[in-house]
Design a protein around this motif. Structure first.
Motif, PDB file in Angstrom:
ATOM      1  N   GLU A 125     -12.629   7.528  -5.750  1.00 54.09           N
ATOM      2  CA  GLU A 125     -12.524   6.851  -4.457  1.00 54.09           C
ATOM      3  C   GLU A 125     -13.452   5.640  -4.414  1.00 54.09           C
ATOM      4  N   GLY A 126     -12.882   4.520  -4.013  1.00 53.55           N
ATOM      5  CA  GLY A 126     -13.671   3.300  -3.871  1.00 53.55           C
ATOM      6  C   GLY A 126     -13.909   2.546  -5.156  1.00 53.55           C
ATOM      7  N   GLU A 133      -8.392   3.380  -2.758  1.00 50.94           N
ATOM      8  CA  GLU A 133      -9.033   3.186  -1.465  1.00 50.94           C
ATOM      9  C   GLU A 133      -9.495   4.508  -0.874  1.00 50.94           C
ATOM     10  N   GLU A 134      -8.675   5.534  -1.034  1.00 50.08           N
ATOM     11  CA  GLU A 134      -9.002   6.857  -0.494  1.00 50.08           C
ATOM     12  C   GLU A 134      -8.353   7.907  -1.385  1.00 50.08           C
ATOM     13  N   LEU A 135      -9.027   9.046  -1.502  1.00 49.67           N
ATOM     14  CA  LEU A 135      -8.486  10.158  -2.275  1.00 49.67           C
ATOM     15  C   LEU A 135      -8.860  11.462  -1.575  1.00 49.67           C
ATOM     16  N   ASN A 136      -7.874  12.319  -1.386  1.00 54.05           N
ATOM     17  CA  ASN A 136      -8.092  13.629  -0.773  1.00 54.05           C
ATOM     18  C   ASN A 136      -7.524  14.692  -1.704  1.00 54.05           C
ATOM     19  N   SER A 173       0.840  -1.197   0.000  1.00 52.30           N
ATOM     20  CA  SER A 173       0.000   0.000   0.000  1.00 52.30           C
ATOM     21  C   SER A 173       0.878   1.250   0.000  1.00 52.30           C
ATOM     22  N   GLU A 233       0.864   5.908  -0.741  1.00 47.59           N
ATOM     23  CA  GLU A 233       0.246   7.200  -1.046  1.00 47.59           C
ATOM     24  C   GLU A 233       0.983   7.799  -2.233  1.00 47.59           C
ATOM     25  N   TYR A 237      -4.576   6.915  -2.311  1.00 48.16           N
ATOM     26  CA  TYR A 237      -4.071   5.810  -1.512  1.00 48.16           C
ATOM     27  C   TYR A 237      -4.568   4.493  -2.128  1.00 48.16           C
TER      28      TYR A 237
END
Length: 135
Positions: free
Chosen positions: A91-92, A103-106, A59, A61, A130
């Motif tokens: 995301e997702g 999995e995640e995005l910001n 995993s 970033e 991520y």
């Protein structure tokens, strides 16, 4: 399997027809007012893999940035809105045809600029994604 940048490029080209395929890594061919705009420039890194006491994991970033460039302010705003919607929608789910599963995005607050020399509007959108890489 597509890497992150390949999948990102595919997503942008397919989701934002106003760019007419003008999506470039790191820099764009010379564009001027009335010629070669709008376009989008993207940049990312290999990312930073997560680490535990047992060593590095799959995993990671990846931080990236997108620069939306347009002749008219209203066009830059409209394309930026589409770009942010695209990022939120990643995301997702899996990116592109065969890219990583996000999995995640910001994303950060977009920054709008006026480039005086080419007389073009630009909006910078930075984000972090991520995901886990495959073996």
């Amino acid at each position: 399997m597509q890497d992150f940048e390949q999948a990102l490029h595919e997503e942008i080209v397919n989701a934002i027809p106003a760019l007419d395929g003008r999506v470039y890594p790191l820099f764009a061919p010379e564009a001027t007012k009335h010629n070669g705009v709008p376009y989008l420039i993207y940049a990312s890194s290999e990312g930073l893999r997560d680490k535990t006491l047992d060593g590095y994991l799959l995993s990671k970033e990846v931080r990236a940035e997108l620069n939306v460039v347009a002749e008219r302010y209203s066009d830059m705003k409209a394309i930026t809105k589409q770009v942010i919607a695209l990022l939120i929608g990643l995301e997702g789910r899996q990116m592109g045809a065969d890219g990583p599963y996000i999995e995640e995005l910001n994303y950060e607050m977009p920054v709008e600029l006026y480039e005086n020399q080419p007389k073009l509007y630009r909006c910078l959108v930075e984000f972090s994604a991520y995901f886990a890489e495959e073996d």
